[in-house]
Design an enzyme around this catalytic site. Structure first.
Site: not given
Lengths: 211, 241
Positions: B136, B139-141
């Site tokens: 991701c 972000c941090s998905c």
């Protein structure tokens, strides 16, 4: 927004620091801020994290960013006030928002409501079609990574209709089709890239134009 | 001597100092005429979280028992062992594997896993000719119901930046050297879909039960930074749920 968070393709960001048998949390406060964030329903968290000053964004750990961005978001929405944060005492009549109770947590943990919108919206593109990612540079939240803008790819799969994340803060959520778009690494990065490497990016209709 | 970007960033960070909520500190300084060294919000994150939690609890916006339950779930119940059971089932049951690759979330729910960050799942299959890697960049998905919360490296700048431009170099740092003739597919989780890699079933795992096979499936093999491997004494005692 062309912020520091949009880091796909940046170079020299340092070594990968791999921790073997890493714990889920590294400090008790990380557990608490994660749970507060998880339970909170204020919209716009992603953007709030993206507008942290770039130097802070890079310096802070993931949960430090969460703490600062969530605090800023709650202040912005009037959920808490600066005076309350300073004194620790709530000001009467300022309560804004819903409470997630312990009794509601078990159901919330497994709640898996589909985010697909069941709307009769015609897709603008078909599987196999060549598309170009538009050269958009909004100052607001977007899920169109910079490294894809202006690049040509192929529609791999139509995932169906979803709310448009760029419109999260608007009343009209602009639901539209989301596609998996396949980009050749050479299209993105030039001849230095490997011929057999591909990057797949999920993209809303509004990000694309025919190529 | 040349100045690298990292030197510059270090200097910038030093200049930025510890004022993590500058607007707030500034407003406070004006209001009370204090000097600006006095911070409204303590810089220690532990103290800041404590203050925030207390305030929200006082305001009736947070139920502390709810926070305990959330932490307990993500620390002890929701983790990569869930995903490992999905993979093991797909290895032994071709019909299940077909359902999983066609429509991820309902097939995953068959084994009882669902929840936030797993509403829409896409499962991508590794073969001798195709390797998949998940990232991701923005972000941090990450697919929580099957893998739990992501490790620090997955959310870090080095991983997010390199996965799309230098994936093979990145994989070498993980100890995975991909043959030149293998197609590499990097999945950037930019929208509502979350990705799970279905690793190849390793040779040497023939005849094992579904439960035994699950022990061969590591978290990293389901992100695509490793292959499924014979379990070691150490991996059998890893602390993840």
């Amino acid at each position: 927004m062309n912020g520091i968070h949009d880091m796909g393709g940046m170079q020299d960001m340092g070594p990968l620091e791999y921790e073997k048998n890493e714990p889920m949390f590294h400090a008790p406060w990380e557990r608490r801020i994660f749970a507060i964030w998880w339970a909170d329903d204020t919209p716009g968290y992603r953007y709030e994290a993206e507008i942290l000053p770039p130097a802070d964004y890079l310096r802070m750990s993931y949960y430090e960013r969460m703490l600062t961005a969530l605090t800023n978001l709650m202040l912005r929405h009037g959920k808490i006030t600066a005076a309350e944060l300073e004194t620790g005492n709530p000001v009467r009549g300022t309560r804004k928002g819903e409470l997630l109770t312990a009794a509601q947590v078990p159901a919330a943990l497994v709640k898996s409501e589909s985010t697909i919108r069941n709307l009769p919206i015609t897709p603008r593109f078909q599987t196999g079609q060549r598309v170009r990612a538009r050269n958009l540079n909004p100052i607001t939240h977007t899920r169109l990574p910079r490294y894809t803008r202006g690049k040509i790819g192929t529609i791999e799969r139509d995932h169906g209709v979803y709310d448009f994340e760029d419109a999260e803060q608007q009343l009209d959520k602009k639901p539209q089709h989301v596609y998996s778009v396949r980009f050749a690494a050479r299209e993105l990065w030039g001849e230095q890239a490997r011929q057999r490497d591909f990057v797949y990016v999920d993209m809303w209709d509004d990000y694309l134009e025919p190529a | 001597m040349t100045t690298t970007r990292r030197d510059f960033l270090t200097a910038a960070v030093t200049a930025a100092g510890a004022a993590v909520t500058p607007d707030l500190a500034h407003a406070h300084g004006q209001e009370h005429g204090h000097d600006h060294d006095h911070q409204v919000v303590p810089s220690d994150p532990a103290l800041r979280v404590k203050a925030l939690e207390s305030l929200l609890a006082e305001k009736g916006l947070v139920d502390r028992a709810a926070l305990d339950a959330i932490v307990d779930a993500y620390e002890h119940k929701i983790g990569p062992r869930n995903g490992a059971r999905i993979v093991a089932r797909a290895w032994v049951d071709p019909a299940y594997k077909q359902r999983l690759l066609t429509k991820g979330a309902p097939a995953i729910a068959e084994l009882g896993y669902s929840g936030p960050e797993g509403e829409q799942m896409m499962v991508v299959e590794n073969t001798p000719k195709v390797h998949n890697l998940v990232v991701c960049t923005l972000c941090s998905c990450y697919p929580w119901p099957v893998l739990g919360l992501p490790p620090v490296w997955y959310k870090s700048a080095p991983y997010r930046s390199r996965a799309v431009i230098d994936p093979r170099g990145l994989l070498r740092e993980f100890g995975l050297q991909l043959p030149d003739d293998v197609e590499l597919r990097v999945w950037d989780s930019t929208a509502d879909l979350r990705y799970l890699v279905l690793p190849e079933r390793p040779t040497g795992s023939e005849g094992l039960s579904e439960e035994e096979l699950a022990a061969w499936v590591t978290r990293d093999s389901m992100i695509g930074t490793a292959k499924a491997v014979r379990p070691t004494e150490e991996s059998l005692h890893e602390r993840h749920p």
